[in-house]
Design a protein around this motif. Structure first.
Motif, PDB file in Angstrom:
ATOM      1  N   GLU A  61      -2.601   2.316  -2.291  1.00  0.00           N
ATOM      2  CA  GLU A  61      -1.842   0.656  -2.087  1.00  0.00           C
ATOM      3  C   GLU A  61      -0.342   0.890  -2.323  1.00  0.00           C
ATOM      4  O   GLU A  61       0.206   1.630  -2.920  1.00  0.00           O
ATOM      5  CB  GLU A  61      -2.178  -0.205  -3.061  1.00  0.00           C
ATOM      6  CG  GLU A  61      -1.565  -1.533  -3.039  1.00  0.00           C
ATOM      7  CD  GLU A  61      -1.775  -2.536  -4.229  1.00  0.00           C
ATOM      8  OE1 GLU A  61      -1.509  -3.485  -4.129  1.00  0.00           O
ATOM      9  OE2 GLU A  61      -2.192  -1.943  -5.262  1.00  0.00           O
ATOM     10  N   GLU A 114       8.196  -7.498   1.375  1.00  0.00           N
ATOM     11  CA  GLU A 114       7.946  -7.267  -0.079  1.00  0.00           C
ATOM     12  C   GLU A 114       8.640  -6.357  -0.915  1.00  0.00           C
ATOM     13  O   GLU A 114       8.856  -6.568  -2.057  1.00  0.00           O
ATOM     14  CB  GLU A 114       6.247  -6.467   0.054  1.00  0.00           C
ATOM     15  CG  GLU A 114       5.294  -7.728   0.556  1.00  0.00           C
ATOM     16  CD  GLU A 114       3.938  -6.976   0.284  1.00  0.00           C
ATOM     17  OE1 GLU A 114       3.106  -7.688  -0.335  1.00  0.00           O
ATOM     18  OE2 GLU A 114       3.737  -5.809   0.920  1.00  0.00           O
ATOM     19  N   MET A 115       9.214  -5.343  -0.312  1.00  0.00           N
ATOM     20  CA  MET A 115       9.849  -4.565  -0.674  1.00  0.00           C
ATOM     21  C   MET A 115      11.649  -4.480  -0.979  1.00  0.00           C
ATOM     22  O   MET A 115      12.178  -3.785  -1.769  1.00  0.00           O
ATOM     23  CB  MET A 115       9.738  -2.880  -0.024  1.00  0.00           C
ATOM     24  CG  MET A 115       9.847  -1.725  -0.887  1.00  0.00           C
ATOM     25  SD  MET A 115       8.328  -1.330  -1.726  1.00  0.00           S
ATOM     26  CE  MET A 115       7.100  -1.771  -0.995  1.00  0.00           C
ATOM     27  N   PHE A 153       6.439  -5.055   5.078  1.00  0.00           N
ATOM     28  CA  PHE A 153       6.704  -4.162   3.966  1.00  0.00           C
ATOM     29  C   PHE A 153       8.183  -4.471   3.575  1.00  0.00           C
ATOM     30  O   PHE A 153       8.333  -4.433   2.451  1.00  0.00           O
ATOM     31  CB  PHE A 153       6.785  -2.605   4.641  1.00  0.00           C
ATOM     32  CG  PHE A 153       7.387  -1.717   3.674  1.00  0.00           C
ATOM     33  CD1 PHE A 153       6.873  -1.103   2.621  1.00  0.00           C
ATOM     34  CD2 PHE A 153       8.689  -1.362   3.910  1.00  0.00           C
ATOM     35  CE1 PHE A 153       7.390   0.063   2.030  1.00  0.00           C
ATOM     36  CE2 PHE A 153       9.443  -0.380   3.152  1.00  0.00           C
ATOM     37  CZ  PHE A 153       8.597   0.361   2.178  1.00  0.00           C
ATOM     38  N   SER A 205       2.478  -1.157  -2.416  1.00  0.00           N
ATOM     39  CA  SER A 205       3.047  -2.528  -2.949  1.00  0.00           C
ATOM     40  C   SER A 205       4.419  -2.382  -3.734  1.00  0.00           C
ATOM     41  O   SER A 205       5.194  -1.097  -4.041  1.00  0.00           O
ATOM     42  CB  SER A 205       2.203  -3.186  -3.926  1.00  0.00           C
ATOM     43  OG  SER A 205       1.919  -2.242  -5.110  1.00  0.00           O
ATOM     44  N   PRO A 206       5.230  -3.218  -4.076  1.00  0.00           N
ATOM     45  CA  PRO A 206       6.696  -2.931  -4.930  1.00  0.00           C
ATOM     46  C   PRO A 206       6.233  -2.215  -6.119  1.00  0.00           C
ATOM     47  O   PRO A 206       7.063  -1.621  -6.572  1.00  0.00           O
ATOM     48  CB  PRO A 206       7.068  -4.371  -5.094  1.00  0.00           C
ATOM     49  CG  PRO A 206       6.426  -5.293  -3.733  1.00  0.00           C
ATOM     50  CD  PRO A 206       5.186  -4.604  -3.558  1.00  0.00           C
ATOM     51  N   GLU A 207       5.026  -2.695  -6.954  1.00  0.00           N
ATOM     52  CA  GLU A 207       5.041  -2.142  -8.105  1.00  0.00           C
ATOM     53  C   GLU A 207       4.403  -0.508  -8.061  1.00  0.00           C
ATOM     54  O   GLU A 207       4.940   0.307  -8.935  1.00  0.00           O
ATOM     55  CB  GLU A 207       3.664  -2.876  -8.801  1.00  0.00           C
ATOM     56  CG  GLU A 207       4.022  -4.392  -8.974  1.00  0.00           C
ATOM     57  CD  GLU A 207       4.001  -5.235  -8.129  1.00  0.00           C
ATOM     58  OE1 GLU A 207       4.580  -6.598  -8.027  1.00  0.00           O
ATOM     59  OE2 GLU A 207       3.406  -4.890  -6.830  1.00  0.00           O
ATOM     60  N   THR A 208       3.688  -0.248  -6.970  1.00  0.00           N
ATOM     61  CA  THR A 208       3.072   0.971  -6.902  1.00  0.00           C
ATOM     62  C   THR A 208       4.321   2.057  -6.427  1.00  0.00           C
ATOM     63  O   THR A 208       4.468   3.213  -6.933  1.00  0.00           O
ATOM     64  CB  THR A 208       1.935   1.116  -6.009  1.00  0.00           C
ATOM     65  OG1 THR A 208       2.348   0.491  -4.806  1.00  0.00           O
ATOM     66  CG2 THR A 208       0.710   0.518  -6.542  1.00  0.00           C
TER      67      THR A 208
END
Length: 286
Positions: A250, A193-194, A190, A252-255
């Motif tokens: 999900e 990714e973040m 995490f 994720s960085p986008e969500t």
């Protein structure tokens, strides 16, 4: 067990059977780590319980508090640690060397320090290699300039939320994005990714990870389903508002970035204090 590249040894002590010895060295909770330099000095480890972080601490411990560098070695030294401070000191600023000695002594367990002479302006450059950030200070006249540099550079973009630092985060004036992961690998994934999202919103949000096994009780007042991890929630301590991330969605960085923007734009209502199970039961009763 020996520390690679040194003649230092690692010794394990059972504090249950050797309570007097642990009391002597100030061990009030464990696991705990104490480093003895062989000259009567002891350093306590205060970092996270991760092998990589402990290994860095041991490497710092066997390194001089301040490594004297030249221009060539300075570039190489920048990457020896997660946090590296290189002090470019003009000889006319003799008092800076005294300040460096005091700072290095205080923070050697968390960062590596180097000193290189310069004919230009005395400058401190701090490299946060973990988050690929660089901080520079050339005006040391302000009282809080150096403490602010240290705090900014040594802070992780995505920290670890625990009972020990809970109040620090809650009183920071920022909203929190809390990620609950049951395993270290899950939490580190995490973080990796973040980072771009955390960097984008760092002025307004503090991104943190939470050990879901050790601090599972943190999830309940955030409106998250107990025992269902990974999970995420956004908390605004100033207004007492919590926004649970949809369970099972999900992460994720986008969500997560979109979820944060929806909160800012008022598209997501704060949690009303009822668990999903309570809402289902109430609906069935109606």
């Amino acid at each position: 067990m020996s520390i690679a590249g040194t003649q230092k040894s690692l010794i394990s002590i059972d504090c249950l059977s050797e309570s007097a010895l642990c009391d002597e060295f100030g061990v009030i909770s464990y696991p705990a780590l104490r480093y003895f330099d062989g000259h009567g000095q002891m350093k306590s480890y205060r970092g996270p319980r991760r092998a990589s972080a402990i290994a860095l601490f041991l490497k710092r411990a066997v390194r001089p508090a301040i490594t004297v560098l030249n221009a060539d070695k300075s570039a190489q030294f920048q990457s020896v640690d997660e946090t590296v401070l290189i002090w470019h000191i003009n000889p006319r600023d003799e008092h800076v060397a005294t300040i460096l000695k005091a700072i290095a002594s205080q923070y050697q367990d968390r960062a590596s320090f180097g000193s290189v002479p310069t004919e230009g302006t005395t400058t401190i450059v701090c490299y946060n290699n973990r988050d690929e950030q660089k901080f520079t200070l050339s005006d040391l006249t302000a009282v809080d300039a150096l403490p602010n540099l240290l705090e900014s550079c040594m802070a992780s973009l995505i920290g670890e939320f625990t009972r020990a630092n809970e109040m620090k985060y809650l009183q920071s004036g920022k909203s929190l994005v809390l990620f609950f992961g049951a395993t270290l690998d899950e939490r580190e994934a995490f973080v990796n990714e973040m980072r771009p999202v955390a960097k984008m919103y760092k002025e307004y949000l503090s991104f943190v990870t939470v050990d879901a096994d050790e601090y599972a009780d943190f999830a309940i007042p955030l409106g998250l389903t107990p025992g269902v991890f990974p999970a995420l929630a956004v908390q605004n301590p100033m207004y007492g508002q919590t926004f649970p991330y949809p369970s099972g969605a999900e992460i994720s960085p986008e969500t997560v970035g979109a979820f944060v923007m929806d909160i800012v734009q008022g598209k997501v209502n704060p949690w009303d204090g009822q668990s999903r199970q309570e809402k289902v039961q109430k609906h069935d009763e109606l």
